[in-house]
Design a protein around this motif. Structure first.
Motif, PDB file in Angstrom:
ATOM      1  N   VAL A  30       0.834  -1.065  -0.308  1.00 66.40           N
ATOM      2  CA  VAL A  30       0.518  -0.182  -0.058  1.00 66.40           C
ATOM      3  C   VAL A  30       0.804   1.085  -0.034  1.00 66.40           C
ATOM      4  O   VAL A  30       2.060   1.294   0.833  1.00 66.40           O
ATOM      5  CB  VAL A  30      -0.803  -0.122   1.786  1.00 66.40           C
ATOM      6  CG1 VAL A  30      -1.391  -0.919   1.309  1.00 66.40           C
ATOM      7  CG2 VAL A  30      -0.316   0.410   2.875  1.00 66.40           C
ATOM      8  N   LEU A  31       0.868   2.383  -0.107  1.00 64.91           N
ATOM      9  CA  LEU A  31       1.269   3.605  -0.860  1.00 64.91           C
ATOM     10  C   LEU A  31       0.426   4.239   0.834  1.00 64.91           C
ATOM     11  O   LEU A  31      -0.169   5.057   0.405  1.00 64.91           O
ATOM     12  CB  LEU A  31       0.655   4.596  -1.639  1.00 64.91           C
ATOM     13  CG  LEU A  31       1.437   5.429  -2.360  1.00 64.91           C
ATOM     14  CD1 LEU A  31       3.413   4.691  -2.403  1.00 64.91           C
ATOM     15  CD2 LEU A  31       1.111   6.771  -3.535  1.00 64.91           C
ATOM     16  N   VAL A  32       1.366   4.905   1.528  1.00 64.70           N
ATOM     17  CA  VAL A  32       0.881   5.891   2.515  1.00 64.70           C
ATOM     18  C   VAL A  32       1.189   7.059   2.807  1.00 64.70           C
ATOM     19  O   VAL A  32       3.170   7.221   2.384  1.00 64.70           O
ATOM     20  CB  VAL A  32       1.260   5.212   4.722  1.00 64.70           C
ATOM     21  CG1 VAL A  32       0.951   5.490   5.155  1.00 64.70           C
ATOM     22  CG2 VAL A  32       1.185   3.525   4.165  1.00 64.70           C
ATOM     23  N   ALA A  72      -3.422   1.711  -2.992  1.00 64.23           N
ATOM     24  CA  ALA A  72      -3.984   0.280  -2.030  1.00 64.23           C
ATOM     25  C   ALA A  72      -4.515  -1.217  -2.747  1.00 64.23           C
ATOM     26  O   ALA A  72      -5.262  -2.204  -3.166  1.00 64.23           O
ATOM     27  CB  ALA A  72      -5.509   0.136  -1.440  1.00 64.23           C
ATOM     28  N   PRO A  73      -3.211  -1.133  -4.283  1.00 64.28           N
ATOM     29  CA  PRO A  73      -3.124  -1.886  -5.698  1.00 64.28           C
ATOM     30  C   PRO A  73      -3.313  -3.404  -5.261  1.00 64.28           C
ATOM     31  O   PRO A  73      -2.359  -3.871  -4.653  1.00 64.28           O
ATOM     32  CB  PRO A  73      -3.118  -1.468  -6.233  1.00 64.28           C
ATOM     33  CG  PRO A  73      -2.004  -0.997  -5.855  1.00 64.28           C
ATOM     34  CD  PRO A  73      -2.242  -0.546  -4.238  1.00 64.28           C
ATOM     35  N   GLN A  74      -4.257  -4.404  -5.229  1.00 63.36           N
ATOM     36  CA  GLN A  74      -3.760  -5.632  -4.766  1.00 63.36           C
ATOM     37  C   GLN A  74      -4.028  -6.247  -4.252  1.00 63.36           C
ATOM     38  O   GLN A  74      -3.096  -7.154  -3.876  1.00 63.36           O
ATOM     39  CB  GLN A  74      -3.176  -6.224  -6.080  1.00 63.36           C
ATOM     40  CG  GLN A  74      -3.180  -5.594  -7.871  1.00 63.36           C
ATOM     41  CD  GLN A  74      -1.854  -6.270  -8.565  1.00 63.36           C
ATOM     42  OE1 GLN A  74      -2.053  -7.801  -8.281  1.00 63.36           O
ATOM     43  NE2 GLN A  74      -1.704  -5.795  -9.465  1.00 63.36           N
ATOM     44  N   VAL A  84      -3.568   4.152   9.388  1.00 65.93           N
ATOM     45  CA  VAL A  84      -2.717   2.811   9.701  1.00 65.93           C
ATOM     46  C   VAL A  84      -0.984   2.980  10.450  1.00 65.93           C
ATOM     47  O   VAL A  84      -0.948   4.539  10.433  1.00 65.93           O
ATOM     48  CB  VAL A  84      -2.213   1.993   8.404  1.00 65.93           C
ATOM     49  CG1 VAL A  84      -3.389   1.677   7.686  1.00 65.93           C
ATOM     50  CG2 VAL A  84      -1.630   2.894   7.327  1.00 65.93           C
ATOM     51  N   PHE A  85      -1.026   2.345  10.449  1.00 71.28           N
ATOM     52  CA  PHE A  85       0.238   2.036  11.534  1.00 71.28           C
ATOM     53  C   PHE A  85       1.047   0.999  11.677  1.00 71.28           C
ATOM     54  O   PHE A  85       1.087   0.026  11.044  1.00 71.28           O
ATOM     55  CB  PHE A  85       0.835   2.488  13.158  1.00 71.28           C
ATOM     56  CG  PHE A  85      -0.333   1.788  13.964  1.00 71.28           C
ATOM     57  CD1 PHE A  85       1.215   1.501  14.860  1.00 71.28           C
ATOM     58  CD2 PHE A  85      -1.654   1.024  13.978  1.00 71.28           C
ATOM     59  CE1 PHE A  85       0.422   0.702  16.048  1.00 71.28           C
ATOM     60  CE2 PHE A  85      -1.845  -0.099  15.163  1.00 71.28           C
ATOM     61  CZ  PHE A  85      -0.488  -0.179  15.656  1.00 71.28           C
ATOM     62  N   VAL A 101       5.185   6.535   1.569  1.00 68.56           N
ATOM     63  CA  VAL A 101       5.548   5.178   1.532  1.00 68.56           C
ATOM     64  C   VAL A 101       5.303   4.570   1.604  1.00 68.56           C
ATOM     65  O   VAL A 101       3.950   4.269   1.809  1.00 68.56           O
ATOM     66  CB  VAL A 101       6.151   5.033   3.210  1.00 68.56           C
ATOM     67  CG1 VAL A 101       6.811   3.521   3.585  1.00 68.56           C
ATOM     68  CG2 VAL A 101       7.750   5.731   3.832  1.00 68.56           C
ATOM     69  N   SER A 102       5.987   3.505   0.827  1.00 68.12           N
ATOM     70  CA  SER A 102       5.422   1.850   0.166  1.00 68.12           C
ATOM     71  C   SER A 102       5.722   1.324   0.997  1.00 68.12           C
ATOM     72  O   SER A 102       6.310   0.902   1.166  1.00 68.12           O
ATOM     73  CB  SER A 102       5.335   1.517  -1.504  1.00 68.12           C
ATOM     74  OG  SER A 102       5.098   0.691  -1.998  1.00 68.12           O
ATOM     75  N   ALA A 103       4.633   0.400   1.387  1.00 67.53           N
ATOM     76  CA  ALA A 103       4.974  -0.534   2.455  1.00 67.53           C
ATOM     77  C   ALA A 103       4.541  -2.218   2.558  1.00 67.53           C
ATOM     78  O   ALA A 103       3.103  -1.568   1.677  1.00 67.53           O
ATOM     79  CB  ALA A 103       4.736   0.078   4.082  1.00 67.53           C
ATOM     80  N   PRO A 104       4.561  -3.018   3.131  1.00 68.85           N
ATOM     81  CA  PRO A 104       3.985  -4.154   2.576  1.00 68.85           C
ATOM     82  C   PRO A 104       2.143  -4.324   3.626  1.00 68.85           C
ATOM     83  O   PRO A 104       2.375  -3.468   4.717  1.00 68.85           O
ATOM     84  CB  PRO A 104       4.718  -5.735   3.489  1.00 68.85           C
ATOM     85  CG  PRO A 104       6.280  -5.328   3.335  1.00 68.85           C
ATOM     86  CD  PRO A 104       5.864  -3.474   3.215  1.00 68.85           C
ATOM     87  N   ALA A 105       1.282  -4.563   3.048  1.00 66.56           N
ATOM     88  CA  ALA A 105       0.266  -4.309   3.929  1.00 66.56           C
ATOM     89  C   ALA A 105      -0.239  -4.983   4.957  1.00 66.56           C
ATOM     90  O   ALA A 105      -0.421  -4.517   5.923  1.00 66.56           O
ATOM     91  CB  ALA A 105      -1.388  -4.725   2.731  1.00 66.56           C
TER      92      ALA A 105
END
Length: 309
Positions: A30-32, A72-74, A84-85, A101-105
C-alpha cells in the motif's frame, strides 16, 4: 515528495531534506501518506556508521510510521483512506523518513482511534520488541515477577504496561527523575539504579527484560530464579553469556524485532481497551530531523521522539 536522506556517515548534520519521486506500490503493498515518523536510537547509530545494517550511504533511515492509505492495489487488507501504523520491512531499508512510503500491507495495522498519529508512529518498534520479548519468548503469565531494565525508555515504558496487562508484578530500574513516570506506567516497584544495586534489591524474578546492555544482562543472572528467563534486546548475540545462563539453569533469549501483524494488532487491542499508551517526549517538524537526532544522540529519553509531516 520530500525525503530525508544522507550521502555520508556522521552527525545529525548529514541528514538532508531532498525532493524525490514517489514510490510505486507493488502488488500486496500500500502507498501511505505519512503523518508521523517514530525515531529510534538504532537510527542514530546507523546514521553515524556504527554498523552497516542497510549498507553504505546514500540511504534513507526510518521504519516506524503512521498515516493514511492512498493506494491499495491488489490487496484486500486496506482501502484508500484507512488510517494505519506499522514498522515495514525491518531490518531492510523501509525509507520511512519520507512524506510517502510504500509498505507491505501485512506489515501494517489499523491505527487505534484513541492514538494521535504521533503516538501511533512511536509505538511499532518499541511495542513489537516488548511484545515479542515478554509474550512470544518469555511467555509472561499472571502472577509472574518481571524485572524491566530501563523502564523509562521507549521499549521499557511499553514493556511495563504490557507486563501489567498480562497480570505480572512489575519491577523496573530507572533514574530518580523518571520514578513518577514509570509508576504512572504501572510499575509496582522502582529501583533507582543511580543509588541502588538491583542485584541486592530484588530476587526470585521470573522474567528479566534487558534494554540497557553492558553488564546488566550478565548481572541479571543473580536475580533470576532457577528456570527463570532473561530476554535481552541488546546482548542477543552473546553466545558465551547464553551458555552461562543455560549452565546455571536459566533461559536466555535475544530479541531481534521483526514485523508481526498479529502482535501489532494485539498492541492496538491493548490501546483500545485502555491498557497501553506510548509516551511521546517531543515532536519535531519533518524538516527538523537533524535537531531531533541531536536529542536522540544525547540519550536518556523518556519515551519516544517523533517527526510530524
Amino acid at each position: 515528495m520530500r525525503v530525508i536522506t544522507q550521502h555520508r556517515l556522521g552527525g545529525p548534520e548529514v541528514l538532508t531534506v531532498v525532493d524525490a519521486p514517489e514510490p510505486r506500490p507493488l502488488p500486496t503493498e500500500v502507498l501511505v501518506r505519512v503523518k508521523a515518523i517514530g525515531l529510534n536510537p538504532l537510527e542514530a547509530r546507523l546514521r553515524a556508521g556504527e554498523f552497516p545494517l542497510i549498507g553504505p550511504p546514500p540511504f534513507t533511515l526510518g521504519w516506524d510510521i503512521s498515516g493514511v492509505v492512498d493506494q491499495a492495489p491488489q490487496t484486500w487488507r486496506f482501502r484508500p483512506g484507512d488510517e494505519v501504523f506499522g514498522m515495514p520491512l525491518f531490518p531492510r531499508a523501509a525509507n520511512a523518513y519520507a512524506e510517502v512510503v510504500s509498505a507491505p500491507a501485512l506489515h501494517l495495522a489499523h491505527k487505534p482511534a484513541s492514538l494521535s498519529y504521533a503516538e501511533a508512529a512511536a509505538l511499532p518498534l518499541v511495542g513489537l520488541t516488548a511484545w515479542q520479548g515478554l509474550v512470544d519468548l518469555a511467555g509472561v503469565r499472571e502472577g509472574d515477577r518481571v524485572l524491566v531494565h530501563g523502564g523509562g525508555g521507549g521499549v521499557g515504558h511499553v514493556a511495563i504496561q504490557i507486563a501489567k496487562a498480562l497480570g505480572a508484578h512489575v519491577i523496573t530500574t530507572a533514574g530518580r527523575g523518571k520514578r513518577a513516570f514509570v509508576e504512572g506506567c504501572g510499575a509496582d516497584e522502582v529501583i533507582d539504579y543511580t543509588s541502588v544495586d538491583f542485584t541486592e534489591a530484588v530476587h526470585d524474578i521470573d522474567v528479566v527484560l534487558d534494554t540497557i546492555g553492558g553488564d546488566t544482562a550478565e548481572r541479571s543472572l543473580e536475580v533470576l530464579r532457577r528456570g527463570g528467563h532473561l530476554v535481552t534486546a541488546v546482548a542477543e548475540e552473546d553466545t558465551e553469556l547464553a551458555a552461562t545462563y543455560e549452565a546455571a539453569g536459566r533461559h536466555f533469549s535475544g530479541i531481534a524485532v521483526d514485523p508481526d501483524p498479529v502482535a501489532l494488532r494485539s498492541l492496538a487491542a491493548l490501546v483500545e481497551e485502555g491498557s497501553l499508551r506510548v509516551h511521546v517526549q517531543k515532536t519535531f517538524p519533518f524538516a527538523h530531523a537533524a535537531e531531533a537526532h541531536r536529542l536522540l544522540d544525547h540519550g536518556h529519553l523518556q519515551g519516544k521522539l517523533v517527526l510530524t509531516v
